[in-house]
Design a protein around this motif. Structure first.
Motif, mmCIF file in Angstrom:
data_model
loop_
_atom_site.group_PDB
_atom_site.id
_atom_site.type_symbol
_atom_site.label_atom_id
_atom_site.label_comp_id
_atom_site.label_asym_id
_atom_site.label_seq_id
_atom_site.Cartn_x
_atom_site.Cartn_y
_atom_site.Cartn_z
ATOM 1 N N ARG A 238 0.831 -1.196 0.000
ATOM 2 C CA ARG A 238 0.000 0.000 0.000
ATOM 3 C C ARG A 238 0.871 1.253 0.000
ATOM 4 O O ARG A 238 0.591 2.223 -0.700
ATOM 5 N N ILE A 239 1.956 1.218 0.784
ATOM 6 C CA ILE A 239 2.864 2.376 0.813
ATOM 7 C C ILE A 239 3.426 2.615 -0.569
ATOM 8 O O ILE A 239 3.478 3.743 -1.061
ATOM 9 N N ARG A 240 3.842 1.530 -1.231
ATOM 10 C CA ARG A 240 4.399 1.669 -2.578
ATOM 11 C C ARG A 240 3.371 2.268 -3.518
ATOM 12 O O ARG A 240 3.667 3.160 -4.301
ATOM 13 N N ALA A 241 2.152 1.756 -3.441
ATOM 14 C CA ALA A 241 1.103 2.249 -4.328
ATOM 15 C C ALA A 241 0.855 3.729 -4.089
ATOM 16 O O ALA A 241 0.679 4.511 -5.029
ATOM 17 N N GLN A 242 0.912 4.106 -2.792
ATOM 18 C CA GLN A 242 0.696 5.511 -2.463
ATOM 19 C C GLN A 242 1.791 6.379 -3.069
ATOM 20 O O GLN A 242 1.514 7.423 -3.655
ATOM 21 N N GLU A 243 3.030 5.919 -2.927
ATOM 22 C CA GLU A 243 4.145 6.672 -3.495
ATOM 23 C C GLU A 243 3.959 6.849 -4.993
ATOM 24 O O GLU A 243 4.156 7.929 -5.537
ATOM 25 N N ARG A 244 3.587 5.755 -5.638
ATOM 26 C CA ARG A 244 3.416 5.798 -7.084
ATOM 27 C C ARG A 244 2.299 6.777 -7.453
ATOM 28 O O ARG A 244 2.420 7.548 -8.398
ATOM 29 N N ALA A 245 1.233 6.735 -6.665
ATOM 30 C CA ALA A 245 0.112 7.628 -6.948
ATOM 31 C C ALA A 245 0.552 9.082 -6.809
ATOM 32 O O ALA A 245 0.157 9.941 -7.600
ATOM 33 N N GLU A 246 1.426 9.320 -5.802
ATOM 34 C CA GLU A 246 1.884 10.688 -5.587
ATOM 35 C C GLU A 246 2.710 11.174 -6.773
ATOM 36 O O GLU A 246 2.532 12.284 -7.262
ATOM 37 N N VAL A 247 3.622 10.302 -7.235
ATOM 38 C CA VAL A 247 4.428 10.654 -8.411
ATOM 39 C C VAL A 247 3.508 10.914 -9.603
ATOM 40 O O VAL A 247 3.653 11.907 -10.315
ATOM 41 N N ALA A 248 2.571 10.019 -9.786
ATOM 42 C CA ALA A 248 1.660 10.156 -10.920
ATOM 43 C C ALA A 248 0.890 11.464 -10.844
ATOM 44 O O ALA A 248 0.748 12.180 -11.837
#
Lengths: 431, 232
Positions: A238-248
């Motif tokens: 979930r943390i990874r997904a959040q990071e990715r979402a932030e970059v996106a």
């Protein structure tokens, strides 16, 4: 099941470990492979061991308890004796590397042994129960024990192998597990043999409750462990997904926006360049310095101030400024003046010298001295040729530096361009 | 500027074989278009690669003189390519030389490839003519420092409190610092030579000495510094 699950099991016996370690035999066994394994370990014929077990069984069922304990705690592996035992380990691993499939298939002997055991235990229970009220907890205890054993056997091999690994690394855990097992067995044995004749109800209830509690803990344990493992894994994802979402989100917000603007302004190279540079700077700041990216207040150090000024000049005049900063220190009053002078120099360079290529800005903090150089590759500049009434350079750069105790030097670079060098001592080295 | 064009004018017979390693196809195409006109620039692009495995294969097969190497690559990054190409770099007769080319601003990336054996580092904002010039300089065995790299190196060698492990290696001479400082200020070699009243050859040897120190220096602070710098 992935290969990782079977690997530990197939690898384990191959390890060059002491050969005398006790394993339950996985081949030619009747019930759990206990007798065969024990026989292999002790170097006795299997039939002797089996007879001893049967003999012990007659002694108030001690054999059954022993057998159960062995079955429960001794790991499955290679061992035992007998002519039919294959000479090497690999032959008993099935094609897909799973030994369990091969060995778990019940044969006639096994079914016979099981039947025999059930009948004998029924006789045993009947015998014991002649004394009366113990019946109330003997049956539940046996049931719980059987349930625990069942669950334990069913926990998949990979997990058990991992527990074993953990147990090897952490001695305390290993000891705790062994202690729990001993306690359980001990409680059961004393429950059966000591309180048999006692009329004290409280004691037996307490014991039954304890047994149930421990049983439940053992039942739930594997699932709790599995659940916490799965949970932490999920949190990581979930943390990874959040990071990715932030970059996106960031890329979407600013970069796509800028790209659209660039497409619209394709006819105006200066504007395109400005947009691209601004976006590049923004993205770099965001990617490489997450903390600095979001402080819009006044810069507090030399490096920040130089970079900020350069960015602003770049945006305003559409000329690229290449900034190199070596070292850093906090701003004081004199340095703030130097930064203003530097900014003025950058503006001049961008205005008059921006045609010849990027403006080079270099700042260095060395010891108690701060040096800034701004260099353009424009047509050059002669201070003496500038009318005396034009105060821009004289006042805002040279004058400002000298008033604060620093020096400014302007010079024409022989092969084109102008360089402004600003030197200032820091007010207090302590800060 | 005049200096630059003078330097990069293709001398007759000047020729260099180059391999491009970058995972962005668009960037490779752009570089190819800018420097790949062989009769004008003297640069012949003999191969391209988009990841570490491809790069090692292509470099081994084509044996170029110079490899333009991106710092960020799938499969381990530029450092991995350098590590696996070490025998080719060490070949005395026909060495393959690497020039790092990156958009990265992160000091540890840059210092990483330089320590891995790259002969220089330039940013992707570099102009075509300057890039061609850098390629030839690397081919001749010279080191190529962009202003930004010079800044990183000055920073690395300046901000150390711990005593150097090897006095000779872990310290830049006064002259080397001056040269680096001028590079950081955007000076070309010829301008530096004029400024310091030395020959261009001497400037080159100073820069090469700095590169050697950077690659061989066994101070572990260098790495620590690079990591810490990201947080500044």
């Amino acid at each position: 099941m992935p290969e990782a699950a079977t690997a530990p099991l197939t690898e384990d016996p191959r390890d060059p470990r002491p050969p005398r370690k006790l394993y339950r035999s996985s081949d030619g066994r009747w019930l759990g492979g206990v007798a065969r394994g024990l026989a292999g370990h002790l170097g006795l014929p299997v039939i002797w061991v089996r007879l001893v077990f049967v003999g012990l069984f007659m002694a108030d069922g001690l054999g059954a308890l022993l057998y159960a304990a062995f079955w429960f705690f001794v790991p499955l592996g290679v061992g035992g004796v007998g002519a039919e035992r294959p000479p090497v380990l690999t032959s008993e691993v099935s094609a897909d590397g799973r030994r369990r499939l091969v060995t778990r298939r019940p044969d006639r002997g096994q079914v016979l042994a099981l039947l025999l055991m059930v009948i004998m235990s029924m006789i045993f229970v009947q015998n014991v129960n002649l004394t009366g009220n113990t019946k109330a907890y003997v049956v539940p205890t046996i049931l719980v024990g059987a349930g625990v054993a069942l669950v334990w056997r069913q926990a998949d091999n990979a997990r058990r192998a991992r527990w074993v690994e953990v147990g090897r690394r952490r001695r305390t855990l290993n000891l705790a597990r062994a202690a729990a097992g001993v306690l359980l067995v001990g409680a059961g044995v004393t429950g059966i043999f000591v309180t048999q004749g006692a009329t004290e109800h409280l004691g037996s209830i307490l014991q039954a409750a304890l047994a149930v509690l421990v049983g439940v803990a053992l039942l739930a344990g594997p699932y709790l462990i599995r659940m916490t493992q799965d949970l932490s894994e999920e949190r990581l994802m979930r943390i990874r997904a959040q990071e990715r979402a932030e970059v996106a989100a960031h890329v979407h917000d600013s970069v796509l926006h800028t790209l659209t603007l660039i497409q619209r302004n394709a006819d105006s190279p200066a504007e395109v360049r400005r947009l691209a540079r601004a976006q590049e700077r923004d993205l770099r700041a965001w990617l490489y310095k997450p903390a600095a990216a979001e402080n819009p207040q006044e810069p507090e150090t030399v490096a920040e101030a130089v970079k900020r000024s350069a960015a602003e000049v770049e945006d305003k005049h559409g000329v690229p400024l290449e900034v190199v900063v070596v070292g850093d220190c906090p701003l004081d009053e004199k340095l703030a003046a130097q930064m203003q002078a530097a900014r003025e120099a950058m503006v001049n360079a961008a205005k008059y010298g921006g045609e010849g290529g990027p403006v080079q800005v270099y700042a260095e903090v060395e010891g108690d001295e701060v040096f800034v150089s701004v260099r353009d590759r424009g047509p050059g500049f002669d201070l003496d040729a500038i009318p005396a009434d034009r105060m821009g350079v004289r006042e805002s750069i040279i004058g400002r530096m000298e008033r604060n105790g620093g020096t400014a030097r302007l010079r024409a670079v022989p092969d084109g361009g102008t360089e402004v060098e600003l030197t200032m001592k820091r007010a207090e080295k302590s800060a | 500027m005049t200096e630059h064009t003078e330097e990069t004018a293709p001398a007759p017979g000047r020729h260099v074989r180059v391999v491009l390693v970058d995972d962005h196809r668009m960037f490779r195409t752009g570089v190819q278009a800018e420097i790949g006109r062989t009769e004008e620039t003297g640069v012949e692009v003999v191969g391209e690669a988009a990841d570490v495995d491809q790069a090692v294969t292509v470099i081994t097969a084509t044996r170029p003189e110079v490899v333009l190497l991106d710092v960020h690559l799938p499969g381990g990054g530029g450092v991995e390519v350098l590590r696996r190409s070490a025998p080719l770099m060490a070949d005395a007769d026909n060495p393959v030389r690497f020039l790092a080319l990156s958009v990265s601003d992160a000091a540890e990336d840059v210092i990483g490839v330089i320590r891995g054996g790259a002969r220089g580092y330039v940013t992707k904002t570099i102009t075509g003519t300057d890039l061609v010039d850098s390629i030839f300089r690397v081919q001749e065995g010279d080191a190529v420092f962009s202003p930004r790299l010079a800044g990183f190196v000055l920073d690395a060698f300046a901000s150390t409190d711990a005593p150097p492990v090897d006095e000779d290696l872990d310290r830049l001479t006064q002259r080397e610092r001056e040269v680096l400082r001028l590079i950081a200020r955007g000076y070309a070699y010829k301008e530096i030579a004029k400024q310091l009243f030395i020959s261009v050859k001497t400037v080159e040897s100073h820069v090469s000495a700095v590169l050697r120190k950077l690659q061989l220096s066994n101070r572990h602070e260098l790495t620590r510094w690079a990591t810490a710098r990201r947080l500044v």
